[in-house]
Design an enzyme around this catalytic site. Structure first.
Site, mmCIF file in Angstrom:
data_model
loop_
_atom_site.group_PDB
_atom_site.id
_atom_site.type_symbol
_atom_site.label_atom_id
_atom_site.label_comp_id
_atom_site.label_asym_id
_atom_site.label_seq_id
_atom_site.Cartn_x
_atom_site.Cartn_y
_atom_site.Cartn_z
ATOM 1 N N HIS A 43 0.860 -1.181 0.000
ATOM 2 C CA HIS A 43 0.000 0.000 0.000
ATOM 3 C C HIS A 43 0.894 1.229 0.000
ATOM 4 C CE1 HIS A 43 -3.943 1.956 1.612
ATOM 5 N NE2 HIS A 43 -3.200 2.853 1.003
ATOM 6 N N GLU A 70 -2.621 -1.708 -3.163
ATOM 7 C CA GLU A 70 -3.698 -0.927 -2.572
ATOM 8 C C GLU A 70 -3.353 0.557 -2.629
ATOM 9 O OE1 GLU A 70 -5.029 -4.048 0.970
ATOM 10 O OE2 GLU A 70 -4.002 -2.175 1.472
ATOM 11 N N HIS A 191 -8.044 -5.911 7.505
ATOM 12 C CA HIS A 191 -7.793 -4.898 8.529
ATOM 13 C C HIS A 191 -8.053 -5.489 9.914
ATOM 14 C CE1 HIS A 191 -6.659 -0.671 9.143
ATOM 15 N NE2 HIS A 191 -7.227 -0.863 10.325
#
Length: 239
Positions: A43, A70, A191
């Protein structure tokens, strides 16, 4: 069995804290694959505080499993990075600049037209698209209209309430998963999933295709070792 994609942002954070190339991000990614992970997630953020843009090119050149990038597609530099590397999957996350970590899904109703446009950009390049969403039926229905291939359920709320009442914690995710399947969407999640809550989540959502786990997995690896930790996470995903 859902696939495990290891998010290696924390490895990059550790490397960047001292400069140089220790730990070697590319070697860690290859070792994660060798230890059984079915994918690698990164990410990158505009300040490159962990994953650097060059890391993405370096990883793309060697990764043999699925590569998932991401990020926030409102940043043109991110869009260009993804299109230049053509990962297996791009996950669109509504981060603001300087945000510590992802903390909410897209408002797919408000941003429906914009997401349609961005999904088309990536799909036309042959990249599978996943949209980060909260477990809200209306948001999943709107996500389906964008042309996305998958959604990724934001699981912080589940993880936060798991110890108090796991049945109540998982309920909105089960409902969301049913709606996603009904609409023909593939289902990812991520997450705050960890060795305590992952197995139950996976058992309750049999349509789950992929989980992306970074912080908890890397923290566990400090005590258990990376190979053993990846094997333990894979055990939680086994049927």
């Amino acid at each position: 069995m859902a696939n495990l994609s290891v998010n290696i942002n924390k490895i990059a954070t550790l490397r960047n804290s001292r400069g140089g190339n220790n730990p070697d991000l590319v070697k860690v990614a290859l070792d994660c694959e060798r230890f059984g992970a079915q994918g690698i997630t990164v990410h990158p953020r505009p300040d490159e505080r962990h994953i650097r843009y060059q890391d993405v090119f370096d990883l793309k050149a060697v990764i043999a499993t699925e590569f998932n990038i991401e990020g926030n597609c409102s940043e043109q530099k991110f869009v260009d990075l993804v299109l230049s590397n053509k990962p297996a999957q791009v996950t669109l996350v509504p981060d603001s600049e300087g945000q510590l970590t992802s903390n909410h899904g897209w408002d797919t109703i408000k941003h429906q037209d914009y997401l349609k446009e961005m999904v088309s950009v990536f799909k036309n390049a042959g990249i599978r698209v996943s949209i980060f969403v909260d477990p809200v039926t209306e948001m999943i229905e709107a996500a389906a209209t964008t042309g996305t291939d998958r959604i990724e359920l934001y699981t912080e709320a589940y993880a936060h309430h798991y110890q108090q009442d796991k049945a109540a914690a998982i309920a909105p995710y089960v409902k969301a998963a049913h709606k996603a399947v009904e609409l023909g969407l593939g289902l990812n999640a991520g997450h705050d999933l960890d060795l305590n809550n992952l197995k139950y989540f996976n058992e309750q959502i049999p349509s789950l295709l992929e989980v992306s786990i970074g912080h908890a997995l890397i923290a566990d690896a400090l005590y258990l070792g990376l190979e053993k930790t990846i094997q333990m996470y894979l055990q939680q995903l086994s049927n």
